[in-house]
Design a protein around this motif. Sequence first.
Motif, PDB file in Angstrom:
ATOM      1  N   HIS A  19       0.834  -1.201   0.000  1.00  0.00           N
ATOM      2  CA  HIS A  19       0.000   0.000   0.000  1.00  0.00           C
ATOM      3  C   HIS A  19       0.869   1.251   0.000  1.00  0.00           C
ATOM      4  CE1 HIS A  19      -3.180   2.570   2.268  1.00  0.00           C
ATOM      5  NE2 HIS A  19      -3.388   2.638   0.975  1.00  0.00           N
ATOM      6  N   LEU A  79     -16.360  13.903  -4.472  1.00  0.00           N
ATOM      7  CA  LEU A  79     -17.006  13.378  -3.270  1.00  0.00           C
ATOM      8  C   LEU A  79     -17.386  11.908  -3.450  1.00  0.00           C
ATOM      9  CD1 LEU A  79     -18.316  13.654  -0.481  1.00  0.00           C
ATOM     10  CD2 LEU A  79     -20.384  14.480  -1.622  1.00  0.00           C
ATOM     11  N   ALA A  82     -14.250   9.808  -3.383  1.00  0.00           N
ATOM     12  CA  ALA A  82     -13.697   9.636  -2.035  1.00  0.00           C
ATOM     13  C   ALA A  82     -14.500   8.587  -1.256  1.00  0.00           C
ATOM     14  CB  ALA A  82     -13.699  10.977  -1.292  1.00  0.00           C
ATOM     15  N   ILE A  83     -15.833   8.612  -1.424  1.00  0.00           N
ATOM     16  CA  ILE A  83     -16.671   7.625  -0.738  1.00  0.00           C
ATOM     17  C   ILE A  83     -16.399   6.226  -1.294  1.00  0.00           C
ATOM     18  CG2 ILE A  83     -19.070   6.907  -0.346  1.00  0.00           C
ATOM     19  CD1 ILE A  83     -19.835   9.869  -0.287  1.00  0.00           C
ATOM     20  N   VAL A  85     -13.604   5.124  -2.451  1.00  0.00           N
ATOM     21  CA  VAL A  85     -12.327   4.668  -1.883  1.00  0.00           C
ATOM     22  C   VAL A  85     -12.541   4.132  -0.464  1.00  0.00           C
ATOM     23  CG1 VAL A  85     -10.043   5.432  -1.095  1.00  0.00           C
ATOM     24  CG2 VAL A  85     -10.911   6.179  -3.309  1.00  0.00           C
ATOM     25  N   ALA A  86     -13.331   4.879   0.340  1.00  0.00           N
ATOM     26  CA  ALA A  86     -13.603   4.436   1.720  1.00  0.00           C
ATOM     27  C   ALA A  86     -14.330   3.093   1.710  1.00  0.00           C
ATOM     28  CB  ALA A  86     -14.429   5.495   2.442  1.00  0.00           C
ATOM     29  N   LEU A  87     -15.303   2.941   0.811  1.00  0.00           N
ATOM     30  CA  LEU A  87     -16.048   1.679   0.735  1.00  0.00           C
ATOM     31  C   LEU A  87     -15.132   0.544   0.289  1.00  0.00           C
ATOM     32  CD1 LEU A  87     -19.284   3.102  -0.907  1.00  0.00           C
ATOM     33  CD2 LEU A  87     -19.159   2.024   1.349  1.00  0.00           C
ATOM     34  N   HIS A  90     -13.196  -0.881   3.060  1.00  0.00           N
ATOM     35  CA  HIS A  90     -14.006  -1.740   3.921  1.00  0.00           C
ATOM     36  C   HIS A  90     -14.556  -2.944   3.148  1.00  0.00           C
ATOM     37  CE1 HIS A  90     -13.774   1.811   6.505  1.00  0.00           C
ATOM     38  NE2 HIS A  90     -14.056   1.002   7.496  1.00  0.00           N
ATOM     39  N   ARG A  92     -16.628  -3.227   0.794  1.00  0.00           N
ATOM     40  CA  ARG A  92     -18.064  -3.248   0.469  1.00  0.00           C
ATOM     41  C   ARG A  92     -18.172  -3.009  -1.027  1.00  0.00           C
ATOM     42  NH1 ARG A  92     -21.932  -1.910   4.423  1.00  0.00           N
ATOM     43  NH2 ARG A  92     -21.102  -2.302   6.509  1.00  0.00           N
ATOM     44  N   GLU A 188      -7.979   3.229  -4.430  1.00  0.00           N
ATOM     45  CA  GLU A 188      -7.382   4.425  -3.832  1.00  0.00           C
ATOM     46  C   GLU A 188      -6.477   5.157  -4.823  1.00  0.00           C
ATOM     47  OE1 GLU A 188      -5.607   3.926   0.046  1.00  0.00           O
ATOM     48  OE2 GLU A 188      -4.342   5.673  -0.270  1.00  0.00           O
TER      49      GLU A 188
END
Lengths: 212, 93
Positions: A19, A79, A82-83, A85-87, A90, A92, A188
Amino acid sequence: MSDVARHVAEHFDDFPQQHHAAGLGMWMFLGTEVLFFGGLFLGYSLYRHDFEDAFRAAGEHLYMWIGATNTGVLLASSLTMAIAVALGHHERWRACRWFLIATAAIGVCFLGLKAYEYYLDWSDQIVPVLHFKAEHFTKVDPAHARLFFVFYFVFTLIHALHLLIGIGVVLSLAWFAGRGKASPNQVEMTGLYWHFVDIVWLYLFPLLYLVA
Amino acid sequence: MERSLRRDITTYVIVAVVLGVLLTASIVTGMMDLGHWNPVVALGIASAKALLVAVFFMHLRERPGILSIFAIAGLFWLAILFTLSWVDFSTRY
């Protein structure tokens, strides 16, 4: 945790190391992109200084509302990216895929508006070399005004090309994410590229549309 | 939804709202006549937006500091390019 998502290439010890290396590589690439666009920004700043009146007069021919709307559109896509990437982190993947598709769709909206603006520019006869009416400019040197439009088209076309590549990458990533074959790293790094293209536009908007 | 995920998404939404406010500020100040301050204000607001995107959306806040150094390195070379070129052009005539 799926195998694909946390797959570690054999030359890395573990996932965090991989990473970290991916992040460094991506930021180094973005550094070269900064200098690539930087040369154009430098040229623009020098000519804007020398031919300020002509650049102001020429800038008034652009459609501020389209530029402003497109800035909002790109910020919205950042936006959703970015969401996504966060998902992805996790794992999802179903939700991640939909946010990637939304990101690409908003990117297509940007290109659609940009294409419409080019159409208006063509009607206004402000396209250098191809369709340019020097009589638009009586108080300033038309050659200097034309130079502004050369910068405008080169800047926005190169930016649009970057965005087109971004849309392609995001869509293929959505395809892989839907099949559980994407990794959080890939999402990412794609996000970093997408946000960078957004940042370039954040500077293009004031420089091109607000100089008038 | 896990708490850390919810917290991240909340942060991104707040950042996006602030970016929207800054965009409005860009447009409003862009339509006002501030003379030579127009480009300064416009670029200042653009830089504030870029910083927010880099720090939050691009994770510079939470990733190792070396990534920020890589990011700043690009700007450093850009600063050299601008400084030397401007010194050249502004002293030619």
